[in-house]
Design a protein around this motif. Structure first.
Motif, PDB file in Angstrom:
ATOM      1  N   GLY A   7      -6.976   0.942   2.222  1.00  0.00           N
ATOM      2  CA  GLY A   7      -6.126   0.900   0.747  1.00  0.00           C
ATOM      3  C   GLY A   7      -5.633   1.952   0.165  1.00  0.00           C
ATOM      4  O   GLY A   7      -5.113   1.902  -0.959  1.00  0.00           O
ATOM      5  N   ASP A 172       2.509  -2.187  -0.271  1.00  0.00           N
ATOM      6  CA  ASP A 172       1.352  -2.473  -1.103  1.00  0.00           C
ATOM      7  C   ASP A 172       0.157  -1.613  -0.008  1.00  0.00           C
ATOM      8  O   ASP A 172      -0.079  -1.974   1.060  1.00  0.00           O
ATOM      9  CB  ASP A 172       0.819  -3.827  -1.074  1.00  0.00           C
ATOM     10  N   ARG A 174      -2.698  -1.820  -0.084  1.00  0.00           N
ATOM     11  CA  ARG A 174      -4.164  -2.550   0.160  1.00  0.00           C
ATOM     12  C   ARG A 174      -3.788  -3.729   1.212  1.00  0.00           C
ATOM     13  O   ARG A 174      -4.586  -4.099   1.561  1.00  0.00           O
ATOM     14  CB  ARG A 174      -4.335  -3.131  -1.139  1.00  0.00           C
ATOM     15  N   ARG A 175      -2.530  -3.451   1.810  1.00  0.00           N
ATOM     16  CA  ARG A 175      -2.045  -4.539   2.926  1.00  0.00           C
ATOM     17  C   ARG A 175      -1.298  -3.671   3.976  1.00  0.00           C
ATOM     18  O   ARG A 175      -0.297  -3.091   3.568  1.00  0.00           O
ATOM     19  CB  ARG A 175      -1.156  -5.725   2.242  1.00  0.00           C
TER      20      ARG A 175
END
Length: 231
Positions: A7, A172, A174-175
């Motif tokens: 993350g 991102d 988180r991805r």
């Protein structure tokens, strides 16, 4: 992969250099420090991912900080002043990565002017005062870097749309460990572009269940990364 890295994004200096248009060796020096002319220089800022004696790795916040630092150095701000401005900004803004925060949009100009006015090198002082005397001059440096970034409620960088929202390509943390992805499906652009190079764009769209236009944007984006890319 250690749980604490989930993350936060994960980039090598080479990957960060491709994304920000910054030399990878320069990024390594900024984050790890270096020796030159018999003098040791500490890191410009403390990265999120401890390096110890291992390879340098950047988090998403480190990547965003790199973009701003590179923009100012490209405009002629010396590394010495960058270091002084970063130290002051950390105190004023209260963040480990102050340049990449939304608050730096408004406080950054005064921070740099304070550093410049306290410096005793008259020649460079005048040059930089000319650069930042007017608000629009400062924003010409900063706005192109931050306008494609989304911030959370605390003013910290959350998402980066490197070619603007219309391309639907986003970073991102988180991805996919922060790799560039097709925003709707989360498929990395590198995967789409590589598959398209062998199977064609139409087949790639079917195989990964993404719109054909998304494949074409991913291919174009990855081609841009192979050459110089503006930060």
């Amino acid at each position: 992969m250690k749980h604490e890295l989930i993350g936060v994004g994960l980039y090598t200096p080479s990957e960060a250099g491709r994304l920000t248009g910054t030399a990878s060796g320069k990024i390594s020096r900024w984050l790890k420090g270096h020796d030159a002319n018999g003098k040791h220089y500490d890191p410009l800022w403390q990265g999120d991912i401890p390096t110890d004696d291992g390879p340098v790795l950047l988090s998403f916040r480190d990547l965003m900080e790199t973009r701003v630092v590179n923009a100012f150095i490209t405009m002629g701000v010396s590394p010495v002043r960058m270091r002084a401005a970063l130290n002051l900004a950390r105190e004023v803004i209260g963040a480990s990565h102050p340049f990449s925060t939304n608050r730096f949009r408004t406080d950054g100009r005064e921070i740099f002017l304070h550093v410049i006015e306290d410096d005793e090198n008259g020649e460079q002082r005048e040059h930089l005062l000319n650069l930042f005397r007017r608000q629009y001059s400062f924003r010409e440096v900063l706005d192109p870097v931050l306008r494609t970034v989304e911030f959370d409620d605390g003013g910290n960088p959350l998402l980066w749309w490197p070619r603007g929202r219309r391309t639907n390509i986003v970073l991102d943390p988180r991805r996919s460990f922060g790799a560039p992805i097709e925003a709707t499906t989360s498929v990395p652009t590198e995967v789409l572009a590589e598959y398209a190079a062998h199977q064609g764009e139409a087949e790639t769209a079917i195989a990964y269940d993404v719109p054909l236009e998304a494949v074409r944007r991913a291919v174009e984006f990855e081609q841009i990364l192979k050459g110089p890319m503006a930060a």
